[in-house]
Design a protein around this motif. Structure first.
Motif, mmCIF file in Angstrom:
data_model
loop_
_atom_site.group_PDB
_atom_site.id
_atom_site.type_symbol
_atom_site.label_atom_id
_atom_site.label_comp_id
_atom_site.label_asym_id
_atom_site.label_seq_id
_atom_site.Cartn_x
_atom_site.Cartn_y
_atom_site.Cartn_z
ATOM 1 N N ALA A 173 0.817 -1.208 0.000
ATOM 2 C CA ALA A 173 0.000 0.000 0.000
ATOM 3 C C ALA A 173 0.852 1.260 0.000
ATOM 4 O O ALA A 173 0.427 2.300 -0.516
ATOM 5 N N ALA A 174 2.037 1.190 0.598
ATOM 6 C CA ALA A 174 2.880 2.384 0.675
ATOM 7 C C ALA A 174 4.288 1.975 1.069
ATOM 8 O O ALA A 174 4.511 0.902 1.626
ATOM 9 N N ARG A 175 5.223 2.844 0.771
ATOM 10 C CA ARG A 175 6.579 2.667 1.245
ATOM 11 C C ARG A 175 7.228 4.029 1.413
ATOM 12 O O ARG A 175 6.855 5.006 0.767
ATOM 13 N N ASP A 176 8.201 4.080 2.308
ATOM 14 C CA ASP A 176 9.032 5.270 2.469
ATOM 15 C C ASP A 176 10.447 4.773 2.713
ATOM 16 O O ASP A 176 10.746 4.233 3.780
ATOM 17 N N ALA A 177 11.314 4.923 1.712
ATOM 18 C CA ALA A 177 12.701 4.472 1.815
ATOM 19 C C ALA A 177 13.644 5.604 2.174
ATOM 20 O O ALA A 177 14.867 5.393 2.231
ATOM 21 N N ASP A 178 13.094 6.786 2.430
ATOM 22 C CA ASP A 178 13.928 7.942 2.727
ATOM 23 C C ASP A 178 14.246 8.001 4.220
ATOM 24 O O ASP A 178 13.840 8.922 4.930
ATOM 25 N N TYR A 179 14.929 6.972 4.702
ATOM 26 C CA TYR A 179 15.368 6.898 6.082
ATOM 27 C C TYR A 179 16.896 6.870 6.079
ATOM 28 O O TYR A 179 17.517 6.262 5.189
ATOM 29 N N GLY A 180 17.504 7.481 7.096
ATOM 30 C CA GLY A 180 18.955 7.516 7.157
ATOM 31 C C GLY A 180 19.557 6.373 7.944
ATOM 32 O O GLY A 180 20.785 6.196 7.953
ATOM 33 N N ASP A 181 18.713 5.579 8.619
ATOM 34 C CA ASP A 181 19.226 4.466 9.417
ATOM 35 C C ASP A 181 18.064 3.526 9.724
ATOM 36 O O ASP A 181 16.915 3.774 9.326
ATOM 37 N N ARG A 182 18.345 2.478 10.447
ATOM 38 C CA ARG A 182 17.344 1.450 10.752
ATOM 39 C C ARG A 182 16.211 1.991 11.621
ATOM 40 O O ARG A 182 16.371 2.979 12.326
ATOM 41 N N SER A 183 15.084 1.251 11.599
ATOM 42 C CA SER A 183 13.889 1.669 12.335
ATOM 43 C C SER A 183 13.378 0.513 13.175
ATOM 44 O O SER A 183 13.066 -0.553 12.647
ATOM 45 N N TYR A 184 13.288 0.743 14.495
ATOM 46 C CA TYR A 184 12.839 -0.295 15.418
ATOM 47 C C TYR A 184 11.406 -0.103 15.907
ATOM 48 O O TYR A 184 10.911 -0.943 16.655
ATOM 49 N N GLY A 185 10.731 0.983 15.538
ATOM 50 C CA GLY A 185 9.435 1.249 16.138
ATOM 51 C C GLY A 185 8.406 1.780 15.168
ATOM 52 O O GLY A 185 8.726 2.569 14.269
ATOM 53 N N ALA A 186 7.164 1.351 15.359
ATOM 54 C CA ALA A 186 6.028 1.868 14.585
ATOM 55 C C ALA A 186 4.767 1.610 15.366
ATOM 56 O O ALA A 186 4.654 0.602 16.072
ATOM 57 N N ASP A 187 3.784 2.508 15.225
ATOM 58 C CA ASP A 187 2.492 2.291 15.879
ATOM 59 C C ASP A 187 1.410 3.036 15.105
ATOM 60 O O ASP A 187 1.659 4.105 14.533
ATOM 61 N N PHE A 188 0.202 2.445 15.099
ATOM 62 C CA PHE A 188 -0.963 3.043 14.448
ATOM 63 C C PHE A 188 -1.838 3.746 15.485
ATOM 64 O O PHE A 188 -2.037 3.233 16.600
ATOM 65 N N ALA A 189 -2.381 4.872 15.099
ATOM 66 C CA ALA A 189 -3.428 5.529 15.874
ATOM 67 C C ALA A 189 -4.775 4.887 15.529
ATOM 68 O O ALA A 189 -4.907 4.217 14.497
ATOM 69 N N PRO A 190 -5.795 5.103 16.343
ATOM 70 C CA PRO A 190 -7.114 4.514 16.033
ATOM 71 C C PRO A 190 -7.660 4.937 14.677
ATOM 72 O O PRO A 190 -8.377 4.168 14.036
ATOM 73 N N ASP A 191 -7.323 6.149 14.213
ATOM 74 C CA ASP A 191 -7.858 6.628 12.941
ATOM 75 C C ASP A 191 -6.974 6.252 11.744
ATOM 76 O O ASP A 191 -7.216 6.698 10.620
#
Length: 959
Positions: A173-191
């Protein structure tokens, strides 16, 4: 090294970030031996729950995903993605769909794709792999489902950013590769808004269509680790890997709101954060420890208010926190362990590690000169010492072990050979010159060879042997950190105590692994094996290791405990020769030559039993009515069709509406059903299928009954007991003193149970001259026919037993002739058939020995195989054995009994009633006999009790 949790945490992230970038490949087709204790064997990286909080899912570096019942803490299912050697298959991320149906997992999972890493999707109910998402450019570090279950987000290692998938069709559905380093966290809001962290120092916020809303530099540190929305989506909490700070930002634009008070957090971090389900509390935990405990800090007013530090916490780094309904939280830790705190901050569940903890043991790891005896410690920092003797096949506490002079600690200093900076450092040196390790590779342990010409270095990743000039002779990868190493006095064998709870033996010349020992922390069970799978095990320990068998990229792997291959691989005679030959194939050849056995080389993949999946009812389901229909799938190899399917109820054969013998069932045969009656109480059902290779592992489900059903009238059971004891053998060399009296005393105790727990007690007693082979066989036939599914059957044997040249066990009747065992002995298969075919509960008490014992000692022959076969799920007998291994079963005129029966009668007379409720259960009896026999014999005899995993605890007597 006071704060061991720091090093454990560091190892977890060094493995993720710095492990070599190996080429993706198909899952290995070769079976892989794995430890299986019912709990993870390495750090729990992530946890997940469903919306109803029925399940908790945990993912681990041990390459498994586990599903737990959040009410009881019981293990429901193990999910096994394809794995390979080294890091391949380590699980760093898990997620559970809100409806509790789909488990997503990923990590170092490159074997699932030719072009990158893979996210595996499993059906929670069946454990089968549904789908896989492939081609990800780096390891998967975090997974989370949206609150509505419509999307799955994945964050990645390296500068690879974020991927989001639609769960409807699993398209991107989507991607964002514009990160400068690794990512350990993500969370969704209710909306549907999504927030992520990255070690590039930024927090990113996306709208429900995954368009960027904001990107800000995290105000509390340079490495934001975890992120969590408040229940209303108005706030976002942040934890950091490189800082003790916790921040709260605005959920709409990432504006800084406030920083909760972290006063007193003097070390580590609070890298993991979560709001309570009502938003009133904010929780955080991580590497921070207080005196060896890793507490959770809880702030009032969503982080604005005062704080409370919740103890006891975890024993190691807290790796993940999630909110639960009602104000509580669940946490996962690196021990490995997971737990639940209720709304009052009190611990309501804790599932801890099932491993010996060898940390801090580097100077206390003692080894005998030939390497056949080793002293270790079950608990961190030298607590609970024990000695394992390979030659005696025995595990003993230090109080009854060899004298300390026979066992030597590792040598860490020698003339002309000075190793420095080897304790938890990346810069060990020999005589001031640095030793070559991989970047960030921590050295853990050291042992110098007896001749001073070489030394062994144990690290977080490898075992390395260097010569006295610092040249590396060999190195090999390890499954876990080498907390301690040693070299036997003969200079031929190296040993290592590893973070996975194993002790391993290696040939010093080339590093070839020879043996591995897993001592279970219950201090009773152990299993010893070679890399080829030949093994020896204490009673009840055969399920502690098994074969992981990959089934390609699109299917869940299978797991088969080693006991399912007992006929080929149970070879204590081979293991006894390994340290003599320093070569497993040669040890096998010599053992076969002595036993007159042909060399059997059939691979595990040609010996597989069926696999059964129970579709319904589900584990923990409430069922009404007098019967239940079991729906299940059976899978087997095309050349080994299923020959029989059996249902068990609380571990014993269940009555069915029709005889179930399904002939010719192979893989893909489809769904099967059968009906069984249910008692008016909570119970456990299981399905076992058989083919020519043997029975499957049971597919099990615990069923609950409505309160009204539970109240139905229950008829008291009957007790049928066959008790045999022989002291006065016709062969005078076999004479014993108290075996016959043991049987009579046990009979007298059981007779007193009539009208108490049992409405009727019937005992058939055979002692001395009465204990003829035909009479014993008639007695076995009698008890088998007499016991119904409501009753209890007991078989008690005291006297002598012997193994023939093929290893077959025989009980010796009064007229036994050791040269004519087939004609004069009672073969173990007659005992096994009796116990396995009883519809009711079956208990077997055995106190036997081999011929030629000295007076007063019933020397115990190899009962281990017999005990494990009788207590397997398909046989379903509870076995109490007086002793195993090479111990003697003792009798004494002071007791006028054997030590085992003395303890048995005492325990059943009331001394085993630890609950003080007037009822003695099998587990209470086990505990009493174990401690009492050791007390009577001053540790010279250790009885064992083996209870099939399908059988719950139940009462034996009332008094």
């Amino acid at each position: 090294m006071k704060r061991a949790g720091f090093f454990f945490f560091a190892l977890v992230f060094l493995t993720v970030v710095l492990a070599p970038n190996v080429k993706a490949s198909a899952p290995t087709a070769e079976p892989i031996l794995r430890i299986e204790t019912g709990m993870h064997g390495a750090a729990i990286s992530r946890i997940a729950t469903d919306a109803a909080n029925r399940w908790l899912v945990t993912g681990s570096d041990d390459k498994t995903v586990r599903v737990w019942d959040l009410v009881t803490g019981g293990l429901v299912r193990v999910l096994r993605p394809p794995i390979g050697e080294g890091t391949e298959g380590m699980i760093y991320a898990v997620a559970l769909s809100p409806d509790g149906r789909t488990v997503a997992c990923g990590g170092w999972t490159r074997a699932g794709s030719d072009i990158g890493a893979t996210i595996y999707l499993f059906d929670l109910t069946t454990g089968q792999q549904r789908h896989r998402l492939t081609g990800l450019p780096n390891v998967i570090l975090h997974l989370v489902f949206s609150r509505d279950g419509r999307h799955l987000a994945a964050t990645l290692g390296g500068a690879n950013g974020l991927r989001v998938y639609r769960t409807l069709d699993w398209t991107e559905a989507a991607r964002d590769a514009d990160y400068g380093d690794r990512s350990y966290g993500a969370d969704f809001a209710p909306d549907g808004r999504l927030a992520t962290t990255s070690y590039d120092g930024h927090i990113r916020l996306y709208d429900a269509g995954f368009q960027p809303l904001a990107k800000v530099k995290a105000p509390g540190g340079n490495q934001p680790f975890s992120v969590a929305f408040s229940p209303d989506g108005a706030r976002i909490a942040l934890g950091f890997a490189d800082s003790r700070a916790v921040n709260v930002l605005a959920g709409r634009d990432l504006a800084f709101l406030y920083a909760p008070d972290t006063t007193g957090v003097a070390n580590g971090n609070l890298g993991n954060v979560a709001f309570s389900d009502d938003g009133q509390w904010l929780f955080a935990g991580g590497m921070w420890d207080q005196g060896g405990q890793h507490p959770l800090r809880r702030w009032a007013a969503g982080g604005r208010g005062s704080y409370t530090d919740l103890l006891p916490g975890a024993q190691s780094t807290i790796m993940h926190i999630l909110p639960l309904a009602g104000g509580g939280i669940a946490w996962g830790a690196a021990d490995p362990a997971w737990g639940v705190l209720n709304a009052r901050g009190e611990r309501s569940l804790l599932v801890g590690p099932a491993l010996a903890d060898f940390r801090g043991m580097r100077y206390r790891f003692l080894v005998a000169s030939a390497g056949g005896q080793v002293q270790f410690w079950y608990e961190e920092w030298g607590k609970s010492p024990a000695v394992f003797s390979l030659f005696e096949r025995e595990l003993r506490t230090a109080e009854t072990a060899l004298s300390p002079g026979n066992l030597q600690p590792p040598r860490t200093a020698a003339t002309g050979l000075t190793v420095t900076d080897w304790v938890n450092k990346t810069t060990p040196a020999l005589n001031g010159k640095g030793l070559k390790l991989e970047p960030h590779e921590l050295s853990r342990s050291l042992a110098i060879a007896p001749d001073g010409q070489s030394f062994l270095l144990g690290t977080v990743w490898r075992l390395r042997l260097f010569d006295k000039e610092g040249n590396e002779r060999w190195q090999l990868p390890l499954p876990a950190s080498a907390w301690a190493v040693n070299i036997a006095g003969n200079g031929q064998v190296a040993l290592a105590a590893l973070g996975d709870g194993t002790i391993r033996w290696y040939r010093l010349t080339d590093g070839r692994e020879l043996l591995a020992l897993f001592p279970h922390p219950d201090r009773r069970r152990w299993v010893l094996w070679t890399p080829a799978g030949y093994y020896d095990a204490a009673p009840g320990a055969e399920d502690l290791i098994g074969w992981h068998v990959n089934r390609g990229r699109d299917q869940a792997a299978d797991f088969f405990p080693v006991g399912q291959f007992r006929n080929q691989f149970y070879r204590p005679d081979v293991l006894a020769r390994v340290l003599e030959t320093l070569d497993v194939p040669e040890a096998l050849r010599l053992a076969n030559l002595e036993a007159g056995r042909k060399l059997v080389t059939a691979p595990v993949t040609r010996l597989l039993p069926p696999v059964v999946t129970l579709l319904s009812p589900q584990d923990g389901e409430t069922v009404s009515g007098d019967r239940v229909t079991l729906r299940y799938l059976v899978r087997t190899a095309a050349d080994a069709p299923v020959t029989a399917v059996r249902a068990l109820l609380d571990g014993r054969p269940a009555e069915t509406l029709r005889g179930i013998r399904i002939v010719g069932v192979v893989e893909g045969a489809g769904e099967q059903t059968l009906d069984i009656p249910l008692p008016g109480r909570d119970s456990e059902v299981a399905i076992i299928a058989e083919n020519r290779h043997g029975p499957s592992e049971p597919a099990r489900a615990r069923l609950k009954r409505p309160p009204a059903t539970r109240a139905e009238f229950v008829i008291k059971p009957k007790l049928y007991a066959l008790l045999v004891g022989v002291s006065a053998y016709r062969d005078q060399s076999l004479k014993l003193n108290y075996a016959a009296k043991d049987a009579r005393d046990f009979a007298a105790l059981l007779q007193k149970q009539q009208g108490k727990l049992y409405r009727e007690v019937t005992v058939r007693l055979l002692t001395d001259a009465e204990a003829l082979k035909d009479e014993i066989l008639d007695g076995l036939d009698w008890v088998r026919r007499a016991v119904t599914r409501h009753d209890v059957g007991i078989v008690f044997l005291a006297g002598h037993g012997v193994n023939d040249a093929d290893g077959t066990y025989y009980y010796l009747p009064v007229q036994a002739d050791q040269d004519r065992l087939l004609r004069t002995g009672v073969r173990y298969t007659d005992i096994q058939t009796t116990l396995a075919s009883m519809p009711g509960k079956a208990l077997f008490f055995v106190d036997t020995c081999h011929a030629g014992s000295v007076m007063g000692r019933r020397g115990n022959i190899d009962l281990t195989r017999l005990i494990n076969e009788l207590s397997s799920a398909e046989s379903g007998a509870v076995v109490f054995a007086a002793s195993t291994g090479r111990q003697f079963s003792l009798e004494d005129e002071r007791w006028q009994n054997g030590a085992f029966t003395k303890a048995l009668v005492e325990g059943l007379s009331g001394k085993a009633d630890y609950q003080k409720d007037g009822v003695i259960t099998i587990k209470e009896l086990d505990l009493y006999i174990s401690e009492r026999v050791k007390e009577l014999t001053k540790g010279k005899q250790s009885p064992t009790t083996t209870i099939p995993k399908t059988i719950p605890d139940f009462p034996v007597v009332m008094y």
